[in-house]
Design a protein around this motif. Structure first.
Motif, mmCIF file in Angstrom:
data_model
loop_
_atom_site.group_PDB
_atom_site.id
_atom_site.type_symbol
_atom_site.label_atom_id
_atom_site.label_comp_id
_atom_site.label_asym_id
_atom_site.label_seq_id
_atom_site.Cartn_x
_atom_site.Cartn_y
_atom_site.Cartn_z
ATOM 1 N N SER A 72 48.767 56.177 37.305
ATOM 2 C CA SER A 72 47.419 55.608 37.374
ATOM 3 C C SER A 72 46.967 54.987 36.060
ATOM 4 N N GLY A 73 47.576 55.397 34.937
ATOM 5 C CA GLY A 73 47.143 54.887 33.637
ATOM 6 C C GLY A 73 47.098 53.373 33.542
ATOM 7 N N PRO A 74 48.199 52.680 33.845
ATOM 8 C CA PRO A 74 48.170 51.208 33.758
ATOM 9 C C PRO A 74 47.124 50.569 34.674
ATOM 10 N N TYR A 75 46.973 51.127 35.894
ATOM 11 C CA TYR A 75 46.005 50.559 36.829
ATOM 12 C C TYR A 75 44.572 50.759 36.340
ATOM 13 N N LEU A 76 44.302 51.916 35.729
ATOM 14 C CA LEU A 76 42.968 52.153 35.194
ATOM 15 C C LEU A 76 42.651 51.220 34.026
ATOM 16 N N MET A 77 43.670 50.869 33.236
ATOM 17 C CA MET A 77 43.462 49.968 32.125
ATOM 18 C C MET A 77 43.196 48.541 32.605
ATOM 19 N N VAL A 78 43.840 48.164 33.699
ATOM 20 C CA VAL A 78 43.665 46.816 34.243
ATOM 21 C C VAL A 78 42.391 46.709 35.070
ATOM 22 N N PHE A 79 41.900 47.819 35.605
ATOM 23 C CA PHE A 79 40.763 47.813 36.531
ATOM 24 C C PHE A 79 39.525 47.095 35.985
ATOM 25 N N PRO A 80 39.084 47.352 34.729
ATOM 26 C CA PRO A 80 37.894 46.631 34.241
ATOM 27 C C PRO A 80 38.096 45.108 34.226
ATOM 28 N N CYS A 81 39.302 44.667 33.866
ATOM 29 C CA CYS A 81 39.572 43.222 33.855
ATOM 30 C C CYS A 81 39.478 42.644 35.263
ATOM 31 N N VAL A 82 39.995 43.384 36.246
ATOM 32 C CA VAL A 82 39.943 42.919 37.633
ATOM 33 C C VAL A 82 38.497 42.825 38.110
ATOM 34 N N VAL A 83 37.683 43.817 37.743
ATOM 35 C CA VAL A 83 36.272 43.807 38.142
ATOM 36 C C VAL A 83 35.552 42.603 37.547
ATOM 37 N N PHE A 84 35.752 42.351 36.256
ATOM 38 C CA PHE A 84 35.107 41.210 35.615
ATOM 39 C C PHE A 84 35.607 39.892 36.198
ATOM 40 N N LEU A 85 36.891 39.833 36.532
ATOM 41 C CA LEU A 85 37.441 38.624 37.143
ATOM 42 C C LEU A 85 36.785 38.358 38.494
ATOM 43 N N LEU A 86 36.614 39.410 39.285
ATOM 44 C CA LEU A 86 35.987 39.243 40.600
ATOM 45 C C LEU A 86 34.519 38.841 40.480
ATOM 46 N N LEU A 87 33.811 39.484 39.531
ATOM 47 C CA LEU A 87 32.375 39.237 39.409
ATOM 48 C C LEU A 87 32.044 37.892 38.781
ATOM 49 N N PHE A 88 32.808 37.496 37.775
ATOM 50 C CA PHE A 88 32.434 36.320 36.988
ATOM 51 C C PHE A 88 33.352 35.114 37.175
ATOM 52 N N ALA A 89 34.358 35.229 38.047
ATOM 53 C CA ALA A 89 35.231 34.082 38.321
ATOM 54 C C ALA A 89 35.385 33.847 39.822
ATOM 55 N N ILE A 90 35.895 34.848 40.533
ATOM 56 C CA ILE A 90 36.173 34.662 41.952
ATOM 57 C C ILE A 90 34.884 34.499 42.754
ATOM 58 N N TYR A 91 33.907 35.395 42.531
ATOM 59 C CA TYR A 91 32.653 35.305 43.293
ATOM 60 C C TYR A 91 31.901 34.000 43.027
ATOM 61 N N PRO A 92 31.718 33.572 41.763
ATOM 62 C CA PRO A 92 31.044 32.280 41.553
ATOM 63 C C PRO A 92 31.780 31.104 42.191
ATOM 64 N N MET A 93 33.115 31.143 42.185
ATOM 65 C CA MET A 93 33.866 30.065 42.830
ATOM 66 C C MET A 93 33.619 30.051 44.329
ATOM 67 N N GLY A 94 33.598 31.222 44.939
ATOM 68 C CA GLY A 94 33.293 31.298 46.369
ATOM 69 C C GLY A 94 31.885 30.856 46.685
ATOM 70 N N TRP A 95 30.935 31.257 45.820
ATOM 71 C CA TRP A 95 29.534 30.840 46.010
ATOM 72 C C TRP A 95 29.405 29.324 45.944
ATOM 73 N N ALA A 96 30.043 28.726 44.929
ATOM 74 C CA ALA A 96 29.969 27.270 44.773
ATOM 75 C C ALA A 96 30.649 26.562 45.937
ATOM 76 N N PHE A 97 31.778 27.089 46.377
ATOM 77 C CA PHE A 97 32.485 26.459 47.490
ATOM 78 C C PHE A 97 31.627 26.471 48.757
ATOM 79 N N LYS A 98 30.848 27.503 48.953
ATOM 80 C CA LYS A 98 29.988 27.577 50.127
ATOM 81 C C LYS A 98 28.836 26.576 50.025
ATOM 82 N N TYR A 99 28.123 26.579 48.908
ATOM 83 C CA TYR A 99 26.882 25.807 48.821
ATOM 84 C C TYR A 99 27.090 24.319 48.557
ATOM 85 N N MET A 100 28.332 23.881 48.294
ATOM 86 C CA MET A 100 28.505 22.438 48.130
ATOM 87 C C MET A 100 28.384 21.704 49.472
#
Length: 300
Positions: free
Chosen positions: A10-38
């Motif tokens: 679990s150690g490596p996954y726990l270390m990567v987890f914060p990066c994955v969360v930030f990627l989802l919140l500040f990259a993937i979600y905004p891209m999906g939001w923009a793709f919808k509202y265009m």
């Protein structure tokens, strides 16, 4: 699974987890939001109205201002990179030699990179002020000009923006070139010196060919970063005068965050999402074209 095994797995996954969360919140979600509202007419306050491809029809047929900003982006990118990259390479080559105080000079040239782009641009805005800026005062005192030059006016505003961008980016690319230069074996230069090659011949016959892969990456990063940059221009001229310096991503910024009623009355989130999508396609197309041409030329 035992606690010891769980910790080891679990150690490596726990270390990567914060990066994955930030990627989802500040990259993937905004891209999906923009793709919808265009595909919507949405200003952030009233209910979004589905309009299909109307935003793209407006962009390609009724918005010459955007395409003017694309042209300005091309001029700004070419003007900045055609000076910055060769100059950064030359300075890196000189500072890679054993010269006096080279580490101090490296630090001085790199220093603008760590400063805020807004602060740098504000300082240059005061320096290039038409009537009480230090640039005009120095030129007048030296007798080089008789009247103040409107550096931020229609005639010279793009040139001023390019000069500020060169000053701010030079140190960053110098460090990248230095990293590449330090990976070239000294044996090659020693052998060339024994054969009678001077510094200029060594530069063009050894340094440039050996820097090929590194230079390809640096140029790609420089193209992408410059095509997307707008912060310094926003502080210097806000895209003016008369849209002379309005680049692509500054135009996009104004759609989401109107700077004055003269530019946009309300936020245009739906149309801004469409503009952002097309802008990203333009940046991707230019980058892809460069990579294709550079790889093709390297195989010749």
């Amino acid at each position: 699974m035992t606690l010891k095994k769980w910790r080891s797995y679990s150690g490596p996954y726990l270390m990567v987890f914060p990066c994955v969360v930030f990627l989802l919140l500040f990259a993937i979600y905004p891209m999906g939001w923009a793709f919808k509202y265009m595909f919507y007419d949405y200003d952030g306050f009233s209910d979004a109205q589905f309009i299909g491809l109307d935003n793209f029809v407006r962009l390609f047929t009724r918005d010459p201002q955007f395409w003017h900003s694309v042209w300005n982006t091309g001029v700004f990118t070419f003007g900045k990179l055609i000076v910055t990259l060769p100059l950064a390479l030359l300075i890196a080559f000189i500072l890679n030699q054993k010269i006096f105080a080279r580490n101090t000079v490296r630090a001085v040239i790199f220093m603008p990179t760590i400063l805020s782009a807004a602060v740098i641009s504000l300082v240059f805005y005061l320096m290039f002020n038409s009537y009480n800026g230090i640039i005009n005062n120095v030129l007048i005192s030296l007798g080089m000009i008789e009247a103040p030059i409107e550096w931020l006016g229609i005639k010279y505003s793009m040139l001023t923006a390019i000069l500020v961008a060169i000053w701010g980016a030079l140190g960053n690319y110098m460090v990248l070139f230095l990293a590449g230069l330090q990976g070239i074996p000294n044996d090659l230069y020693e052998a060339a010196s024994i054969d009678g090659a001077n510094k200029t011949q060594q530069f063009f016959k050894i340094t440039i060919p050996m820097l090929g892969p590194v230079m390809q990456m640096i140029i790609m990063l420089a193209i992408v970063n410059t095509l997307k940059s707008y912060e310094s221009i926003m502080v210097l001229t806000a895209g003016g005068p008369a849209g002379k310096t309005e680049v692509m991503y500054l135009y996009l910024y104004k759609l989401f965050f109107p700077v004055s009623e003269g530019e946009a009355v309300v936020q245009q989130y739906g149309y801004g999402a469409a503009v952002g999508f097309v802008s990203a396609l333009i940046v991707g197309a230019i980058t892809g074209l460069y990579l294709y041409l550079s790889r093709k030329s390297s195989t010749l």
